[in-house]
Design a protein around this motif. Structure first.
Motif, mmCIF file in Angstrom:
data_model
loop_
_atom_site.group_PDB
_atom_site.id
_atom_site.type_symbol
_atom_site.label_atom_id
_atom_site.label_comp_id
_atom_site.label_asym_id
_atom_site.label_seq_id
_atom_site.Cartn_x
_atom_site.Cartn_y
_atom_site.Cartn_z
ATOM 1 N N LYS A 241 -55.257 -5.611 -49.422
ATOM 2 C CA LYS A 241 -54.028 -6.288 -48.704
ATOM 3 C C LYS A 241 -53.424 -5.407 -47.756
ATOM 4 C CE LYS A 241 -53.414 -9.769 -52.399
ATOM 5 N NZ LYS A 241 -52.590 -10.222 -53.179
ATOM 6 N N PRO A 242 -52.888 -5.538 -46.462
ATOM 7 C CA PRO A 242 -52.738 -6.930 -46.178
ATOM 8 C C PRO A 242 -53.900 -7.584 -45.564
ATOM 9 C CG PRO A 242 -51.627 -5.668 -44.418
ATOM 10 C CD PRO A 242 -52.153 -4.518 -45.905
ATOM 11 N N LEU A 243 -53.827 -8.722 -45.378
ATOM 12 C CA LEU A 243 -54.973 -9.648 -44.749
ATOM 13 C C LEU A 243 -55.249 -9.551 -43.450
ATOM 14 C CD1 LEU A 243 -57.111 -11.720 -46.110
ATOM 15 C CD2 LEU A 243 -55.165 -13.444 -45.182
ATOM 16 N N THR A 244 -56.522 -9.428 -43.014
ATOM 17 C CA THR A 244 -56.687 -9.525 -41.592
ATOM 18 C C THR A 244 -57.682 -10.560 -41.305
ATOM 19 O OG1 THR A 244 -57.700 -8.411 -39.658
ATOM 20 C CG2 THR A 244 -58.362 -7.658 -41.692
ATOM 21 N N ILE A 245 -57.639 -11.603 -40.245
ATOM 22 C CA ILE A 245 -58.336 -12.707 -40.158
ATOM 23 C C ILE A 245 -58.715 -12.715 -38.456
ATOM 24 C CG2 ILE A 245 -58.330 -15.158 -39.910
ATOM 25 C CD1 ILE A 245 -56.178 -15.389 -42.085
ATOM 26 N N GLY A 246 -59.957 -12.888 -38.387
ATOM 27 C CA GLY A 246 -60.412 -12.942 -37.085
ATOM 28 C C GLY A 246 -60.685 -14.569 -36.680
ATOM 29 N N ILE A 247 -60.138 -14.768 -35.583
ATOM 30 C CA ILE A 247 -60.349 -16.156 -35.029
ATOM 31 C C ILE A 247 -61.390 -16.235 -33.892
ATOM 32 C CG2 ILE A 247 -59.094 -18.176 -34.539
ATOM 33 C CD1 ILE A 247 -56.743 -17.040 -35.704
ATOM 34 N N PRO A 248 -62.764 -16.141 -34.057
ATOM 35 C CA PRO A 248 -63.748 -16.182 -32.969
ATOM 36 C C PRO A 248 -64.103 -17.546 -32.634
ATOM 37 C CG PRO A 248 -64.523 -15.437 -34.874
ATOM 38 C CD PRO A 248 -63.341 -15.920 -35.329
ATOM 39 N N THR A 249 -65.132 -17.742 -31.673
ATOM 40 C CA THR A 249 -65.431 -18.897 -31.328
ATOM 41 C C THR A 249 -66.987 -18.947 -30.968
ATOM 42 O OG1 THR A 249 -65.613 -20.612 -29.570
ATOM 43 C CG2 THR A 249 -64.875 -18.433 -28.819
ATOM 44 N N TRP A 250 -67.825 -19.875 -31.170
ATOM 45 C CA TRP A 250 -69.374 -19.980 -30.804
ATOM 46 C C TRP A 250 -69.295 -20.017 -29.309
ATOM 47 C CZ3 TRP A 250 -68.754 -21.691 -36.003
ATOM 48 C CH2 TRP A 250 -69.366 -21.022 -36.959
ATOM 49 N N PHE A 251 -68.514 -20.548 -28.477
ATOM 50 C CA PHE A 251 -68.346 -20.710 -27.216
ATOM 51 C C PHE A 251 -68.710 -19.338 -26.578
ATOM 52 C CE2 PHE A 251 -66.233 -20.621 -22.948
ATOM 53 C CZ PHE A 251 -66.667 -21.945 -22.522
ATOM 54 N N TYR A 252 -68.289 -18.154 -27.199
ATOM 55 C CA TYR A 252 -68.629 -16.910 -26.679
ATOM 56 C C TYR A 252 -69.561 -16.349 -27.668
ATOM 57 C CZ TYR A 252 -64.787 -17.295 -23.345
ATOM 58 O OH TYR A 252 -64.123 -17.688 -22.318
ATOM 59 N N GLY A 253 -70.533 -17.056 -28.124
ATOM 60 C CA GLY A 253 -71.630 -16.651 -29.143
ATOM 61 C C GLY A 253 -72.261 -15.443 -29.158
ATOM 62 N N HIS A 254 -72.176 -14.874 -27.739
ATOM 63 C CA HIS A 254 -72.969 -13.580 -27.556
ATOM 64 C C HIS A 254 -72.203 -12.579 -27.887
ATOM 65 C CE1 HIS A 254 -70.182 -14.567 -24.073
ATOM 66 N NE2 HIS A 254 -70.402 -13.159 -23.965
ATOM 67 N N GLU A 255 -70.905 -12.880 -28.355
ATOM 68 C CA GLU A 255 -70.081 -11.862 -28.677
ATOM 69 C C GLU A 255 -70.155 -11.991 -30.130
ATOM 70 O OE1 GLU A 255 -66.185 -11.876 -27.280
ATOM 71 O OE2 GLU A 255 -66.869 -11.758 -24.909
ATOM 72 N N PRO A 256 -70.532 -11.104 -30.888
ATOM 73 C CA PRO A 256 -70.737 -11.504 -32.376
ATOM 74 C C PRO A 256 -69.403 -11.217 -32.998
ATOM 75 C CG PRO A 256 -71.429 -9.199 -32.028
ATOM 76 C CD PRO A 256 -71.180 -9.757 -30.654
ATOM 77 N N PRO A 257 -69.155 -11.771 -34.077
ATOM 78 C CA PRO A 257 -67.786 -11.678 -34.877
ATOM 79 C C PRO A 257 -67.922 -10.212 -35.635
ATOM 80 C CG PRO A 257 -69.167 -13.210 -35.951
ATOM 81 C CD PRO A 257 -69.876 -13.041 -34.918
ATOM 82 N N ASN A 258 -66.823 -9.689 -35.713
ATOM 83 C CA ASN A 258 -66.910 -8.251 -36.603
ATOM 84 C C ASN A 258 -66.891 -8.419 -37.807
ATOM 85 O OD1 ASN A 258 -64.182 -7.778 -37.607
ATOM 86 N ND2 ASN A 258 -63.569 -8.240 -35.564
ATOM 87 N N PRO A 259 -67.493 -7.228 -38.626
ATOM 88 C CA PRO A 259 -67.481 -7.187 -40.284
ATOM 89 C C PRO A 259 -66.284 -6.598 -40.657
ATOM 90 C CG PRO A 259 -68.567 -5.370 -39.328
ATOM 91 C CD PRO A 259 -68.180 -6.063 -37.980
ATOM 92 N N ALA A 260 -65.226 -6.458 -39.824
ATOM 93 C CA ALA A 260 -63.989 -5.613 -40.379
ATOM 94 C C ALA A 260 -62.964 -6.612 -41.056
ATOM 95 C CB ALA A 260 -63.304 -4.693 -39.374
ATOM 96 N N CYS A 261 -62.914 -8.207 -40.413
ATOM 97 C CA CYS A 261 -61.903 -8.860 -41.087
ATOM 98 C C CYS A 261 -62.269 -9.429 -42.305
ATOM 99 C CB CYS A 261 -62.052 -10.038 -39.896
ATOM 100 S SG CYS A 261 -61.273 -9.601 -38.473
#
Length: 366
Positions: A241-261
């Motif tokens: 902790k503390p918590l970290t949250i990513g808020i991505p979108t498949w609208f920009y799906g060519h940008e992958p979500p990161n593995p850090a959150c």
């Protein structure tokens, strides 16, 4: 306010205490053989993606329930009750075969969304909207459970892992984490990845930066994304902790979500995602250098603060004076618009991370 129940044990407890199911929302429950639980008034009840036998279906409908069935042949679950973990999004990925990213749920969902086009048919449009509503509910529940003030960091996706800017974003994440904030980002690469890495490994930033720099940027195609992802996954992150949250979108799906959150609240609709990210950042927003998307978020955020449409005005911190006053002079315009308003006292333009965190802490203490 409707009661939402996503666990069969919770439903049994609800019924055991003598409550009926009027205006209750049941999500994703296996109710086959649960005739006794549904033998009550259900006027206004909504069943989302629940498994029902023919008998329990007839019973629920007769009691007044509205039933939304599961939607078949989709690569995602419409009625989610939790956010995504990186492990779930990247299931099946083999770091030894970077091209295997194409077989992950994240890549398959993006491909499916692309095939539907910008104006999907009514069935798929409904499925995506129901999914995004579920994500919003899960995000709210996750933030409420952790209770720490939520601060968002905005910044460009193009920031490479071997850059000084990436290292600075990691140090910003470490400072926010040490201050006890829940840290939100857009969930993608660049600054959106650097910040959560800093939150989770504040005492090992230099070593982590050197390791990540071996795969400095994500590229186009599954293999290039896979190489970028493999380097990120090779860094063992504590479940801290503390918590970290990513808020991505498949609208920009060519940008992958990161593995850090820790978690990702991933949406189909980018407009819902952007507005939602700014809305839940009740502890304030830090703006690091970015391009058009970051500038758009600046003015979306300020509009919320200007009209107090989602509550009291929250801090807006512009980190990097030269960038925000000369290169992209958004900060002076925001300051001009805020003059004489409550928002004015919570706008800061600075090069000093400690000064930024101090303002955020002062706000959270009010």
């Amino acid at each position: 306010m409707r009661t939402e129940i996503t666990d069969l044990a919770a439903l049994r407890d609800h019924r055991a205490t003598g409550h009926d199911l009027r205006d209750v929302v049941l999500v994703g429950l296996d109710l086959t053989g649960e005739d006794d639980l549904l033998r009550t008034a259900m006027d206004g009840a909504v069943l989302l993606g629940c498994e029902l036998s023919s008998r329990t279906r007839r019973q629920a409908e007769a009691a007044g329930a509205l039933i939304f069935p599961s939607i078949p042949d989709l690569p995602y679950h419409v009625y989610r009750t939790t956010l995504y973990t990186p492990a779930e999004l990247f299931a099946g990925f083999d770091p030894a075969r970077p091209e295997s990213y194409a077989d992950t749920p994240d890549a398959r969902i993006y491909q499916h969304s692309k095939e539907q086009g910008r104006t999907p048919d009514p069935l798929h449009a409904l499925a995506e909207r129901l999914h995004d509503h579920s994500i919003t509910s899960a995000l709210g529940e996750t933030l409420a459970a952790h209770r720490n003030p939520a601060v968002a960091v905005m910044g460009g996706h193009a920031l490479t892992r071997d850059s000084a800017g990436y290292l600075a974003a990691m140090r910003l994440g470490a400072a926010l984490g040490r201050a006890g904030f829940t840290v939100l980002t857009g969930g993608g690469p660049g600054a959106m990845e650097a910040v959560p890495y800093g939150v989770r490994m504040p005492d090992h930033i230099d070593e982590l930066h050197a390791e990540l720099a071996k795969a400095p940027r994500f590229g186009e195609g599954a293999a290039a994304i896979g190489q970028w992802l493999a380097a990120g996954l090779a860094c063992e992150l504590p479940d801290s902790k503390p918590l970290t949250i990513g808020i991505p979108t498949w609208f920009y799906g060519h940008e992958p979500p990161n593995p850090a959150c820790h978690w990702h609240a991933k949406y189909f609709a980018n407009s819902v995602r952007e507005d939602g990210l700014l809305t839940v950042a009740t502890g304030g927003v830090v703006y690091t250098p970015g391009s058009a998307g970051t500038v758009q978020e600046v003015f979306q955020d300020y509009t919320q603060n200007h009209y107090k449409s989602v509550g009291p005005a929250a801090p807006m911190v512009f980190l990097d004076k030269d960038f925000w006053t000369t290169d992209v002079p958004a900060a002076p315009l925001v300051q001009q618009l805020a003059r004489g308003r409550d928002a004015e006292q919570w706008i800061l333009v600075t090069d000093d991370v400690d000064e930024a965190v101090a303002l955020l802490r002062k706000y959270s203490a009010t």
